[in-house]
Scaffold this motif. Structure first.
Motif, PDB file in Angstrom:
ATOM      1  N   PRO A  11       0.803  -1.231   0.000  1.00 26.71           N
ATOM      2  CA  PRO A  11       0.000   0.000   0.000  1.00 26.71           C
ATOM      3  C   PRO A  11       0.837   1.282   0.000  1.00 26.71           C
ATOM      4  CG  PRO A  11      -0.880  -1.579   1.585  1.00 26.71           C
ATOM      5  CD  PRO A  11       0.405  -2.141   1.092  1.00 26.71           C
ATOM      6  N   ASP A  12       2.037   1.241   0.607  1.00 25.16           N
ATOM      7  CA  ASP A  12       2.825   2.483   0.679  1.00 25.16           C
ATOM      8  C   ASP A  12       3.318   2.942  -0.689  1.00 25.16           C
ATOM      9  OD1 ASP A  12       4.567   0.377   0.481  1.00 25.16           O
ATOM     10  OD2 ASP A  12       6.049   1.173   1.862  1.00 25.16           O
ATOM     11  N   GLU A  27       0.654   5.183  -1.886  1.00 25.19           N
ATOM     12  CA  GLU A  27       0.635   6.436  -1.117  1.00 25.19           C
ATOM     13  C   GLU A  27       1.643   7.445  -1.644  1.00 25.19           C
ATOM     14  OE1 GLU A  27       1.154   5.072   2.895  1.00 25.19           O
ATOM     15  OE2 GLU A  27      -0.712   3.925   2.798  1.00 25.19           O
ATOM     16  N   ASP A  28       2.745   6.970  -2.222  1.00 26.16           N
ATOM     17  CA  ASP A  28       3.718   7.864  -2.845  1.00 26.16           C
ATOM     18  C   ASP A  28       3.249   8.059  -4.291  1.00 26.16           C
ATOM     19  OD1 ASP A  28       5.852   9.099  -4.110  1.00 26.16           O
ATOM     20  OD2 ASP A  28       7.395   7.890  -3.131  1.00 26.16           O
ATOM     21  N   VAL A  29       2.408   9.087  -4.490  1.00 28.40           N
ATOM     22  CA  VAL A  29       1.725   9.273  -5.778  1.00 28.40           C
ATOM     23  C   VAL A  29       2.704   9.353  -6.945  1.00 28.40           C
ATOM     24  CG1 VAL A  29       0.168  10.782  -7.083  1.00 28.40           C
ATOM     25  CG2 VAL A  29      -0.245  10.357  -4.664  1.00 28.40           C
ATOM     26  N   SER A  33      -6.809  10.187 -10.108  1.00 29.58           N
ATOM     27  CA  SER A  33      -6.713   9.794  -8.699  1.00 29.58           C
ATOM     28  C   SER A  33      -6.935   8.289  -8.563  1.00 29.58           C
ATOM     29  CB  SER A  33      -7.769  10.530  -7.868  1.00 29.58           C
ATOM     30  OG  SER A  33      -9.060  10.011  -8.154  1.00 29.58           O
ATOM     31  N   GLN A  35      -3.685  -4.381  -5.975  1.00 23.58           N
ATOM     32  CA  GLN A  35      -2.790  -3.241  -6.216  1.00 23.58           C
ATOM     33  C   GLN A  35      -1.615  -3.730  -7.055  1.00 23.58           C
ATOM     34  OE1 GLN A  35      -2.361   0.137  -5.318  1.00 23.58           O
ATOM     35  NE2 GLN A  35      -4.510   0.204  -4.755  1.00 23.58           N
TER      36      GLN A  35
END
Length: 305
Positions: free
Chosen positions: A107-108, A111-113, A183, A254
């Motif tokens: 998931p991280d 989070e770092d788009v 997004s 993901q």
């Protein structure tokens, strides 16, 4: 007896600690993997590059190294550049479209788009259109923020030349990447609607989701069934999607920092489908079926900058 036990513990402890070279390599391993994967689009080749990097790093005099991270990135970049040229020859004889190896990501990464954007399947395909040195310069500058001097050392060019290469690569990528930022929520919604339409066999629903000039790329590597050329246009893509076996199951996951779909046939992973969104419509569908490229999908891959 107590003194003797304490002495024994003292002598055995240090040997359990890794040496400074190993410690440094392990600390930066995820970063180095990400650099190599971004340059190659192949996790298997990125792992080979890390092995080569380690072999070279293990022979380095650490006392002479001013910045260990930069030095490791330099070794990795040079090894990846060398492998990229080999990989290009391999791709020329590849059966059907070549797609990057998809990775189940933690998931991280999402989070770092910026990182997620740069390791997405769509972006890796854009990077495929760059020459090897352009790709290295773009990745090191735009993704990892390295200075021109550092990059120059990694690619054996002078800083002025690197600036020019970076400018050219940036313009090339900008012309080919999605026109607007999408997004994760938008991607998830589009993917959920796509999944529903495929599962219910709803052609009208699919037509509402895909762009008229949508492109479907299927990578079977000559091992499993796949279209040998890009499938272009809504009608043609719809025809391919209508042939998905209703017995398979579709699950969201993901992949490369973005929502994607996993198609399972029984307990076996059959296909990974990632998508590209432009202006709210699906313009690209990337279906990876080559079993060799699905071998890492049983575990999460950690990536970092």
């Amino acid at each position: 007896m107590t003194e003797h036990s304490a002495h024994t513990d003292d002598t055995t402890e240090p040997s359990a600690d890794p040496d400074p070279a190993t410690e440094t390599f392990v600390a930066h391993r995820n970063l180095l993997f990400t650099v190599a994967y971004e340059m190659l689009g192949s996790a298997a080749d990125a792992e080979d590059v890390l092995q080569e990097t380690w072999l070279r790093w293990a022979g380095v005099d650490l006392g002479a190294v001013r910045d260990r991270r930069a030095y490791l990135v330099r070794i990795t970049t040079r090894q990846a550049l060398s492998r990229l040229r080999t990989l290009r020859r391999r791709k020329e004889s590849y059966v059907g479209p070549w797609l990057p190896e998809p990775l189940l990501t933690a998931p991280d990464v999402a989070e770092d788009v910026e990182l997620a954007d740069n390791v997405s399947m769509a972006m890796l395909l854009v990077l495929e259109t760059l020459a090897p040195t352009e790709r290295a310069v773009f990745v090191l500058r735009e993704v990892f923020g390295l200075g021109y001097d550092e990059i120059a050392e990694a690619v054996d060019k002078n800083p002025a030349a690197v600036r020019q290469i970076a400018h050219r690569a940036r313009a090339h990528v900008a012309a080919r990447r999605p026109r607007e930022a999408v997004s994760p929520a938008q991607t998830r919604d589009a993917l959920a609607a796509f999944q529903r339409a495929v599962e219910t066999g709803d052609p009208r629903g699919l037509l509402d989701l895909i762009a008229p000039d949508v492109v479907l790329l299927t990578d079977g590597g000559g091992v499993v069934g796949a279209a040998l050329r890009p499938v272009v246009g809504a009608a043609s893509v719809l025809e391919v999607l209508s042939r998905i076996d209703p017995a398979v199951s579709l699950r969201p996951a993901q992949i490369n920092g973005h929502p994607a779909l996993l198609i399972h046939r029984g307990h076996e992973l059959d296909t990974v489908i990632a998508l590209r969104l432009d202006a709210g419509l699906i313009t690209g569908l990337y279906a990876v079926r080559n079993p060799e490229k699905l071998s890492r999908m049983g575990r999460e891959t950690v990536m970092s900058r």
